[in-house]
Design an enzyme around this catalytic site. Structure first.
Site: not given
Ligand SMILES: Cc1cc2nc3c(=O)[nH]c(=O)nc-3n(C[C@H](O)[C@H](O)[C@H](O)COP(=O)(O)O)c2cc1C
Length: 375
Positions: A46, A151, A153-154, A191
């Site tokens: 995370k 990161n 990309s958030c 990312k």
């Molecule tokens: C609840 C949640 C929290 C996330 N937190 C982060 C994060 O802290 N850092 C990050 O780079 N991506 C974060 N993401 C993005 C995921 O790493 C991923 O890029 C995104 O969900 C697409 O993948 P998926 O379709 O398998 O969910 C988060 C996604 C979700 C659903």
């Protein structure tokens, strides 16, 4: 023929190309060690930052579901509904760097041969903010993190110099990558956000800054739907929402479109594919476009928090596909369909007539010659 799922990506050897993405499945020491025990090829923590984080007062993630034989889409739990997407407005880890550092060290001591990637985030508006990236990078790699994922990309950051606001600016992407590369002794992955016009531009910035790989994509900016009965957003706090991120099955086609652009523009670079993966058939899209690893979030969240059954589907599916096609490693099929994505005018027309993308003649086809008018 022996089936070999191992891959080498940015110089690191992985037992298989399947990683848990940075998200709730990787937010704690126990989750990460469970993930390694389950056999995930790697884990991206995370995201760890230095700025204070307080999440919204309510659920941070919910799942939108479709009802078969109906047009209904809703987050309401109901039997027989199929997953459409995840929607989240969760910020980065609310644990401090001091909390993470000993845990990264402990995990790496217990699992020296498992790949642990530290996801990090800071601002970019000043030299001191750029120094924060370096502080985070040093702290994580000193504890044994095998790689760093930036990161950029958030989608939920208000600060104009953070998260996807960096990822939307190719120069900032480059500057941040360069700042981290100055201190990094481990590979650096950038990312990127899908929320730009041409992701190739930001990827170029990342590679110019020295990034060793690009991970794509993070979630897509979106809103929860409004309940037609209550007229409230299905997820809200005191009736209010803000833009959050869409993940899961709904984004698979969009994410592979981004990946196709990236791997065509940079066929010799390393890419980690993310978005909508729940089984090997989904991951295969990314591999056939040229990715060397893939990452999973939504599907894992819904499967015992860290996705043991998802991982089984991925590894068994990969082994079966390799056996069926006679492939002995990922390198036998990586990028195999990269060149099948072409401009529209290259797609065959039924009549065989050339179509040059509308460039030859202005406007529509010439009108039929006018019929002779009677006198
Ligand atoms: C609840 C949640 C929290 C996330 N937190 C982060 C994060 O802290 N850092 C990050 O780079 N991506 C974060 N993401 C993005 C995921 O790493 C991923 O890029 C995104 O969900 C697409 O993948 P998926 O379709 O398998 O969910 C988060 C996604 C979700 C659903």
């Amino acid at each position: 023929m022996a089936i070999d799922l191992t891959v080498t990506f940015t110089g690191l050897r992985f037992p298989n190309p399947f990683l848990l993405a940075s998200a709730p499945p990787t937010e704690s020491e126990s989750n990460i060690t469970r993930a390694f025990d389950a056999g995930w090829g790697g884990v991206v923590t995370k995201t760890i930052g230095l700025h204070p984080v307080v999440n919204v007062d309510g659920p941070k993630t919910k799942f939108l579901r479709a009802t078969p034989d109906s047009t209904q889409l809703s987050m309401k739990k109901r039997p027989g509904a199929a997953l459409h997407s995840s929607w989240n407005w969760e910020l980065i880890s609310d644990k401090t760097l001091d909390w993470w550092v000993p845990r990264i060290g402990r995990i790496k001591k217990a699992y020296p041969h498992h790949v642990l990637v530290a996801s990090i985030m800071a601002g970019s508006g000043s030299d001191s903010e750029l120094a924060h990236w370096q502080t985070l990078a040093r702290a994580c790699q000193d504890e044994g993190a095998d790689a760093l994922e930036l990161n950029l990309s958030c989608p939920h950051m208000d600060r104009p110099d953070m998260g996807s606001n960096i990822g939307k600016d190719p120069e900032l992407v480059s500057v941040v990558a360069q700042a981290v590369k100055e201190v990094a002794r481990v590979p650096v992955w950038a990312k990127l956000t899908p929320s730009t016009t041409d992701i190739v531009v930001e990827a170029r910035g990342a590679f110019l800054g020295g990034a060793d790989a690009v991970s794509s994509t993070n979630t897509f900016p979106s809103l929860p739907l409004i309940d037609p009965e209550t007229l409230e957003f299905e997820m809200n706090v005191d009736g209010f929402v803000s833009s959050g991120g869409l993940g899961g099955p709904a984004i698979l086609p969009q994410s592979i479109a981004k990946m196709a652009q990236l791997t065509q523009a940079f066929p010799d670079r390393a890419f980690s594919g993310i978005g909508g993966i729940a089984e090997f058939g989904h991951a295969l899209n990314y591999f056939l476009l040229g990715c060397g690893t893939v990452q999973v979030c939504t599907a894992a969240m819904l499967d015992h928090a860290i996705g043991p059954n998802v991982l089984k589907r991925l590894t068994l599916g990969m082994a079966e596909a390799m056996e069926r096609h006679g492939w002995s490693s990922l390198e036998d099929f990586r990028g195999f369909r990269r060149d099948r994505v072409v401009v529209h005018s290259k797609i065959r027309r039924p009549s065989g007539e050339a179509y040059r993308g509308g460039y030859d003649v202005e406007g529509y086809a010439a009108a039929e010659p006018a019929a002779a008018t009677e006198r």
